[in-house]
Design a protein around this motif. Sequence first.
Motif, PDB file in Angstrom:
ATOM      1  N   PRO A 217      58.597 -16.841 -77.515  1.00  7.67           N
ATOM      2  CA  PRO A 217      59.553 -16.108 -78.357  1.00  7.67           C
ATOM      3  C   PRO A 217      58.889 -15.328 -79.491  1.00  7.67           C
ATOM      4  O   PRO A 217      59.354 -14.235 -79.847  1.00  7.67           O
ATOM      5  N   PHE A 218      57.810 -15.866 -80.045  1.00  4.19           N
ATOM      6  CA  PHE A 218      57.081 -15.158 -81.100  1.00  4.19           C
ATOM      7  C   PHE A 218      56.403 -13.911 -80.539  1.00  4.19           C
ATOM      8  O   PHE A 218      56.390 -12.860 -81.180  1.00  4.19           O
ATOM      9  N   GLU A 219      55.815 -14.060 -79.350  1.00  6.30           N
ATOM     10  CA  GLU A 219      55.148 -12.919 -78.719  1.00  6.30           C
ATOM     11  C   GLU A 219      56.151 -11.802 -78.418  1.00  6.30           C
ATOM     12  O   GLU A 219      55.849 -10.622 -78.609  1.00  6.30           O
ATOM     13  N   ILE A 220      57.342 -12.184 -77.962  1.00  5.55           N
ATOM     14  CA  ILE A 220      58.385 -11.190 -77.676  1.00  5.55           C
ATOM     15  C   ILE A 220      58.891 -10.559 -78.968  1.00  5.55           C
ATOM     16  O   ILE A 220      59.104  -9.339 -79.034  1.00  5.55           O
ATOM     17  N   ARG A 221      59.073 -11.371 -79.998  1.00  6.24           N
ATOM     18  CA  ARG A 221      59.523 -10.849 -81.296  1.00  6.24           C
ATOM     19  C   ARG A 221      58.533  -9.849 -81.877  1.00  6.24           C
ATOM     20  O   ARG A 221      58.918  -8.837 -82.464  1.00  6.24           O
ATOM     21  N   ASP A 222      57.244 -10.139 -81.720  1.00  5.84           N
ATOM     22  CA  ASP A 222      56.201  -9.330 -82.351  1.00  5.84           C
ATOM     23  C   ASP A 222      55.809  -8.100 -81.541  1.00  5.84           C
ATOM     24  O   ASP A 222      54.845  -7.418 -81.904  1.00  5.84           O
ATOM     25  N   LEU A 223      56.524  -7.820 -80.457  1.00  4.47           N
ATOM     26  CA  LEU A 223      56.219  -6.638 -79.648  1.00  4.47           C
ATOM     27  C   LEU A 223      56.220  -5.359 -80.477  1.00  4.47           C
ATOM     28  O   LEU A 223      55.411  -4.453 -80.247  1.00  4.47           O
ATOM     29  N   ALA A 224      57.116  -5.301 -81.447  1.00  2.00           N
ATOM     30  CA  ALA A 224      57.240  -4.091 -82.270  1.00  2.00           C
ATOM     31  C   ALA A 224      56.130  -3.968 -83.299  1.00  2.00           C
ATOM     32  O   ALA A 224      55.940  -2.889 -83.876  1.00  2.00           O
ATOM     33  N   TYR A 225      55.386  -5.077 -83.536  1.00  2.00           N
ATOM     34  CA  TYR A 225      54.386  -5.067 -84.610  1.00  2.00           C
ATOM     35  C   TYR A 225      52.959  -5.245 -84.106  1.00  2.00           C
ATOM     36  O   TYR A 225      52.018  -4.762 -84.739  1.00  2.00           O
ATOM     37  N   ASP A 226      52.771  -5.948 -82.980  1.00  2.00           N
ATOM     38  CA  ASP A 226      51.418  -6.241 -82.501  1.00  2.00           C
ATOM     39  C   ASP A 226      50.704  -4.979 -82.031  1.00  2.00           C
ATOM     40  O   ASP A 226      51.302  -4.092 -81.410  1.00  2.00           O
ATOM     41  N   SER A 227      49.420  -4.927 -82.338  1.00  2.00           N
ATOM     42  CA  SER A 227      48.591  -3.838 -81.840  1.00  2.00           C
ATOM     43  C   SER A 227      48.491  -3.924 -80.322  1.00  2.00           C
ATOM     44  O   SER A 227      48.450  -5.017 -79.741  1.00  2.00           O
ATOM     45  N   LYS A 228      48.445  -2.788 -79.656  1.00  4.58           N
ATOM     46  CA  LYS A 228      48.352  -2.758 -78.199  1.00  4.58           C
ATOM     47  C   LYS A 228      47.061  -3.385 -77.708  1.00  4.58           C
ATOM     48  O   LYS A 228      46.964  -3.817 -76.564  1.00  4.58           O
ATOM     49  N   GLU A 229      46.042  -3.438 -78.577  1.00  2.00           N
ATOM     50  CA  GLU A 229      44.761  -4.026 -78.206  1.00  2.00           C
ATOM     51  C   GLU A 229      44.870  -5.534 -77.965  1.00  2.00           C
ATOM     52  O   GLU A 229      44.016  -6.125 -77.298  1.00  2.00           O
ATOM     53  N   LEU A 230      45.916  -6.172 -78.523  1.00  4.70           N
ATOM     54  CA  LEU A 230      46.064  -7.607 -78.359  1.00  4.70           C
ATOM     55  C   LEU A 230      46.366  -7.994 -76.913  1.00  4.70           C
ATOM     56  O   LEU A 230      46.044  -9.105 -76.481  1.00  4.70           O
ATOM     57  N   ASN A 231      47.010  -7.075 -76.173  1.00  2.00           N
ATOM     58  CA  ASN A 231      47.340  -7.356 -74.765  1.00  2.00           C
ATOM     59  C   ASN A 231      48.080  -8.680 -74.607  1.00  2.00           C
ATOM     60  O   ASN A 231      47.722  -9.514 -73.759  1.00  2.00           O
ATOM     61  N   THR A 232      49.109  -8.897 -75.425  1.00  2.00           N
ATOM     62  CA  THR A 232      49.895 -10.111 -75.307  1.00  2.00           C
ATOM     63  C   THR A 232      50.642 -10.108 -73.973  1.00  2.00           C
ATOM     64  O   THR A 232      50.772  -9.060 -73.324  1.00  2.00           O
ATOM     65  N   LEU A 233      51.140 -11.261 -73.581  1.00  2.00           N
ATOM     66  CA  LEU A 233      51.837 -11.354 -72.291  1.00  2.00           C
ATOM     67  C   LEU A 233      53.009 -10.377 -72.188  1.00  2.00           C
ATOM     68  O   LEU A 233      53.141  -9.691 -71.169  1.00  2.00           O
ATOM     69  N   PRO A 234      53.892 -10.276 -73.213  1.00  2.00           N
ATOM     70  CA  PRO A 234      54.994  -9.312 -73.101  1.00  2.00           C
ATOM     71  C   PRO A 234      54.509  -7.866 -73.036  1.00  2.00           C
ATOM     72  O   PRO A 234      55.138  -7.034 -72.378  1.00  2.00           O
ATOM     73  N   GLN A 235      53.382  -7.568 -73.709  1.00  2.00           N
ATOM     74  CA  GLN A 235      52.840  -6.205 -73.650  1.00  2.00           C
ATOM     75  C   GLN A 235      52.321  -5.898 -72.251  1.00  2.00           C
ATOM     76  O   GLN A 235      52.488  -4.790 -71.748  1.00  2.00           O
ATOM     77  N   TYR A 236      51.699  -6.885 -71.638  1.00  2.00           N
ATOM     78  CA  TYR A 236      51.036  -6.660 -70.340  1.00  2.00           C
ATOM     79  C   TYR A 236      52.013  -6.760 -69.170  1.00  2.00           C
ATOM     80  O   TYR A 236      51.962  -5.954 -68.240  1.00  2.00           O
TER      81      TYR A 236
END
Length: 284
Positions: free
Chosen positions: A175-194
Amino acid sequence: MKWLKRIFDFYLDASIHVAFAVYALVQISFQTLNIFSDQHLSFFVFFGSISCYNFIKYGVEAEKYILVANDYQKGIQFLSFIAAAIAIYHGSFLSFEVWIGIIGLVLLTGLYSLPVLPKSKNLRSLGGLKIFIVALVWAGTTVLLPILAAEEVLSWDVGLELTQRFILVFILLIPFEIRDLAYDSKELNTLPQYYGVTKTKIFGGFAILLLFFMTFLKDELSVEELILKGFLFLILGIVLFITKRKQSKYFASFWVEAIPIFWFALSIAIERLFITSLEVALSF
């Protein structure tokens, strides 16, 4: 009522809530693995979590952590220093083996938050590693340290509990990873980003199933543990299902982080219920 909201926000911002969550998971490990409950370790983990989390959130750049701009952050800074001092006091009672484990976890935390790598700012900035590192640190803190404190061997059941705890924290972080989609840098390549939000939630659903059914692989499985894992299975499934990109302010930071606390409270209630039922049965 504004002062109540301000106190509540301080409770969250100063990492007190997350420290209670870590403390709760340590207590669950003592109960589930049926090992000696070391209160010095419990308090060390609680107060150490406050100072450690606040340093990661606010003090990655040491200059900014020392030269605090406003009174609100000064309050968090003061609390962090007090918590660190209390943690050190309780840490003085811990064994050498426990401190070896603590040092290893601190080093991993340092690699996660501090700029020590030549081509990356820290391990957190390496694509996809963020969620796994946090889950590993939490699992080590809440399962491995209690085992070392109790001087127990790393048995099959301990290995399963360690793996389950890693999976649990991994699920709680989604849930934190999904919440932070709007703020995380694209370089982080989090699961929701990828993978996107939907696929990430499906992946989390499979993780919940794995977490629950791994319980049946234990050599020593009590009815209490099975009931607790069943409740945890339901709660995690509901939370993951209702998780959205646009969340309320306190959904992840309070309700999701409160799941280990609710789990611990439920374990106490069930334990007392079983004790009461046993006493009633013996009275006849």
